[in-house]
Design a protein around this motif. Structure first.
Motif, PDB file in Angstrom:
ATOM      1  N   TYR A 202      38.218  34.862  42.218  1.00 42.05           N
ATOM      2  CA  TYR A 202      39.168  35.551  43.459  1.00 42.05           C
ATOM      3  C   TYR A 202      39.377  36.946  42.891  1.00 42.05           C
ATOM      4  CZ  TYR A 202      42.324  36.782  46.849  1.00 42.05           C
ATOM      5  OH  TYR A 202      43.284  37.196  47.794  1.00 42.05           O
ATOM      6  N   LEU A 203      39.522  37.759  42.018  1.00 38.42           N
ATOM      7  CA  LEU A 203      39.521  38.913  40.652  1.00 38.42           C
ATOM      8  C   LEU A 203      38.309  39.291  41.204  1.00 38.42           C
ATOM      9  CD1 LEU A 203      41.627  37.381  37.667  1.00 38.42           C
ATOM     10  CD2 LEU A 203      43.025  38.867  40.187  1.00 38.42           C
ATOM     11  N   LYS A 204      37.607  39.146  41.184  1.00 37.53           N
ATOM     12  CA  LYS A 204      36.228  40.258  41.430  1.00 37.53           C
ATOM     13  C   LYS A 204      35.449  40.092  42.694  1.00 37.53           C
ATOM     14  CE  LYS A 204      32.646  38.238  37.826  1.00 37.53           C
ATOM     15  NZ  LYS A 204      32.125  37.087  37.622  1.00 37.53           N
ATOM     16  N   LEU A 205      35.986  39.542  43.583  1.00 37.98           N
ATOM     17  CA  LEU A 205      36.371  39.634  45.236  1.00 37.98           C
ATOM     18  C   LEU A 205      37.300  40.518  46.038  1.00 37.98           C
ATOM     19  CD1 LEU A 205      35.932  35.922  46.739  1.00 37.98           C
ATOM     20  CD2 LEU A 205      34.444  37.073  46.620  1.00 37.98           C
ATOM     21  N   LEU A 206      38.374  40.997  44.957  1.00 38.95           N
ATOM     22  CA  LEU A 206      39.511  41.694  45.192  1.00 38.95           C
ATOM     23  C   LEU A 206      39.428  42.877  44.605  1.00 38.95           C
ATOM     24  CD1 LEU A 206      42.674  39.721  44.338  1.00 38.95           C
ATOM     25  CD2 LEU A 206      41.562  40.598  46.462  1.00 38.95           C
ATOM     26  N   GLY A 207      37.797  43.244  43.566  1.00 41.70           N
ATOM     27  CA  GLY A 207      37.627  44.702  43.221  1.00 41.70           C
ATOM     28  C   GLY A 207      37.942  44.775  41.921  1.00 41.70           C
ATOM     29  N   PHE A 208      38.480  43.654  41.482  1.00 39.91           N
ATOM     30  CA  PHE A 208      38.736  43.876  39.969  1.00 39.91           C
ATOM     31  C   PHE A 208      37.188  44.026  38.962  1.00 39.91           C
ATOM     32  CE2 PHE A 208      42.545  42.300  40.953  1.00 39.91           C
ATOM     33  CZ  PHE A 208      43.890  43.375  40.349  1.00 39.91           C
ATOM     34  N   THR A 209      37.465  44.729  38.209  1.00 38.32           N
ATOM     35  CA  THR A 209      36.036  45.263  37.112  1.00 38.32           C
ATOM     36  C   THR A 209      36.872  44.657  35.638  1.00 38.32           C
ATOM     37  OG1 THR A 209      36.622  47.267  37.168  1.00 38.32           O
ATOM     38  CG2 THR A 209      35.103  46.893  38.713  1.00 38.32           C
ATOM     39  N   ASP A 210      36.125  44.237  34.691  1.00 40.22           N
ATOM     40  CA  ASP A 210      35.887  44.094  33.118  1.00 40.22           C
ATOM     41  C   ASP A 210      37.039  43.110  33.141  1.00 40.22           C
ATOM     42  OD1 ASP A 210      36.201  43.786  30.648  1.00 40.22           O
ATOM     43  OD2 ASP A 210      37.667  45.558  30.493  1.00 40.22           O
ATOM     44  N   ILE A 211      36.804  41.624  33.768  1.00 42.77           N
ATOM     45  CA  ILE A 211      37.716  41.108  34.162  1.00 42.77           C
ATOM     46  C   ILE A 211      37.513  39.740  32.232  1.00 42.77           C
ATOM     47  CG2 ILE A 211      38.383  38.458  35.503  1.00 42.77           C
ATOM     48  CD1 ILE A 211      37.378  40.182  37.610  1.00 42.77           C
ATOM     49  N   GLN A 212      38.706  40.082  32.421  1.00 41.10           N
ATOM     50  CA  GLN A 212      38.707  38.665  30.787  1.00 41.10           C
ATOM     51  C   GLN A 212      39.593  37.902  31.402  1.00 41.10           C
ATOM     52  OE1 GLN A 212      39.088  41.291  26.736  1.00 41.10           O
ATOM     53  NE2 GLN A 212      39.264  43.151  28.250  1.00 41.10           N
ATOM     54  N   GLY A 213      38.505  36.398  30.847  1.00 36.91           N
ATOM     55  CA  GLY A 213      39.742  35.553  31.074  1.00 36.91           C
ATOM     56  C   GLY A 213      39.561  34.272  29.655  1.00 36.91           C
ATOM     57  N   TYR A 214      40.632  33.782  29.244  1.00 33.24           N
ATOM     58  CA  TYR A 214      40.542  32.672  27.913  1.00 33.24           C
ATOM     59  C   TYR A 214      42.012  31.601  28.533  1.00 33.24           C
ATOM     60  CZ  TYR A 214      40.199  37.610  27.077  1.00 33.24           C
ATOM     61  OH  TYR A 214      39.867  39.065  25.957  1.00 33.24           O
ATOM     62  N   VAL A 241      45.004  32.800  31.084  1.00 33.11           N
ATOM     63  CA  VAL A 241      45.107  34.367  30.467  1.00 33.11           C
ATOM     64  C   VAL A 241      44.150  35.059  31.341  1.00 33.11           C
ATOM     65  CG1 VAL A 241      46.008  36.221  29.649  1.00 33.11           C
ATOM     66  CG2 VAL A 241      47.106  33.804  28.891  1.00 33.11           C
ATOM     67  N   PHE A 242      44.075  35.939  32.274  1.00 32.34           N
ATOM     68  CA  PHE A 242      43.208  36.578  32.947  1.00 32.34           C
ATOM     69  C   PHE A 242      43.686  38.275  32.753  1.00 32.34           C
ATOM     70  CE2 PHE A 242      41.675  33.396  34.965  1.00 32.34           C
ATOM     71  CZ  PHE A 242      39.821  33.336  34.204  1.00 32.34           C
ATOM     72  N   ILE A 243      43.115  39.318  32.186  1.00 31.58           N
ATOM     73  CA  ILE A 243      43.624  40.787  32.141  1.00 31.58           C
ATOM     74  C   ILE A 243      42.446  41.175  32.612  1.00 31.58           C
ATOM     75  CG2 ILE A 243      43.962  42.317  30.471  1.00 31.58           C
ATOM     76  CD1 ILE A 243      43.848  40.338  28.126  1.00 31.58           C
ATOM     77  N   ALA A 244      42.591  41.846  34.170  1.00 30.12           N
ATOM     78  CA  ALA A 244      41.561  42.682  35.191  1.00 30.12           C
ATOM     79  C   ALA A 244      41.680  43.903  34.886  1.00 30.12           C
ATOM     80  CB  ALA A 244      41.648  41.864  36.293  1.00 30.12           C
ATOM     81  N   LYS A 245      40.629  45.274  35.372  1.00 31.95           N
ATOM     82  CA  LYS A 245      40.898  46.457  35.313  1.00 31.95           C
ATOM     83  C   LYS A 245      40.765  46.923  37.062  1.00 31.95           C
ATOM     84  CE  LYS A 245      41.787  47.374  31.206  1.00 31.95           C
ATOM     85  NZ  LYS A 245      42.556  48.426  30.572  1.00 31.95           N
ATOM     86  N   LYS A 246      42.136  47.930  37.646  1.00 30.65           N
ATOM     87  CA  LYS A 246      41.385  47.810  38.797  1.00 30.65           C
ATOM     88  C   LYS A 246      40.027  48.815  38.632  1.00 30.65           C
ATOM     89  CE  LYS A 246      42.758  50.134  42.328  1.00 30.65           C
ATOM     90  NZ  LYS A 246      44.578  50.758  43.393  1.00 30.65           N
TER      91      LYS A 246
END
Length: 246
Positions: A202-214, A241-246
């Motif tokens: 879902y974070l990818k679908l919103l356009g976030f990039t460099d998504i790191q999940g732990y 924990v997800f860290i996502a860049k816009k």
């Protein structure tokens, strides 16, 4: 407390310490070059106290959103720009206003959590960071409970104290946490819980990039194995924990 309960209590404590530590480190990294920060579900402002010990944050740049008016008042008394607001609705901020938006143990309490993530993307500046900490529904612990005919808990407390007392559900949270499940608006109720794979998608679908999940807490394995197993299989851990860049 039985040996079984004590075992899972230790697993839970370690899981939450590691998950919150990871999320806090990500927020500190995002704030190294300044900018405005939005604390969603800011409670009494305890995250500001913790973060400001690691990075220089101007109070004017620290914003908070909180449902409980009494807690908003406590934040304001600290000088934090907290606003009473329901996170199920559009955030009361301009587009691209924040360098970092974070929500720790918040997503699972929202009825419209997808809307909240869309709003988070809207108010983040280009290159800004979203940090989420939330439980994972797709855990080995949950799967075992389903196989044995039990109902996985919908939060730190099950839906009913009567169910807990009759051992139809398992409580793994801090025993000192005061139950509010019978109240009209229980703060500890979990409404929608994502799986690791679905939240990342879902974070990818919103356009976030460099998504790191732990992932943190691969139950029922013992604590000394957790660090290794979490790296191998974050998809079935208790907390994400997800860290996502816009």
């Amino acid at each position: 407390m039985s040996l079984f309960d004590n075992y899972f209590k230790r697993l839970y404590q370690r899981t939450m310490e590691q998950a919150y530590g990871s999320a806090q480190s990500a927020i500190v990294d995002a704030m190294q070059n300044g900018g405005k920060i939005l604390d969603c579900g800011c409670s009494r402002g305890h995250m500001y106290d913790q973060l400001s010990s690691s990075v220089d944050i101007a109070r004017d740049n620290y914003y908070g959103v909180e449902w409980n008016t009494a807690l908003v008042k406590k934040c304001n008394e600290k000088g934090i720009r907290a606003t009473q607001h329901d996170l199920n609705h559009a955030l009361p901020y301009a587009d691209e206003m924040f360098r970092c938006v974070f929500a720790l143990s918040v997503l699972e309490h929202l009825l419209f959590s997808c809307r909240f993530m869309r709003e988070s993307a809207r108010v983040l500046e280009k290159g800004g960071t979203l940090v989420l900490l939330t439980p994972n529904i797709s855990t080995l612990f949950t799967i075992v409970q389903l196989i044995t005919g039990k109902m996985p808990s919908s939060g730190p407390h099950p839906d009913s104290l009567l169910l807990l007392e009759n051992q139809n559900t398992i409580k793994v949270s801090n025993p000192d946490l005061v139950s509010d499940v019978e109240s009209d608006r229980p703060e500890h109720r979990h409404l929608i819980i994502y799986s690791f794979r679905v939240l990342k998608t879902y974070l990818k679908l919103l356009g976030f990039t460099d998504i790191q999940g732990y992932g943190f807490g691969l139950y029922p394995f013992p604590n000394f194995m957790q660090a290794l197993l979490e790296n191998i299989d974050p998809y079935h851990c208790h907390q994400m924990v997800f860290i996502a860049k816009k």
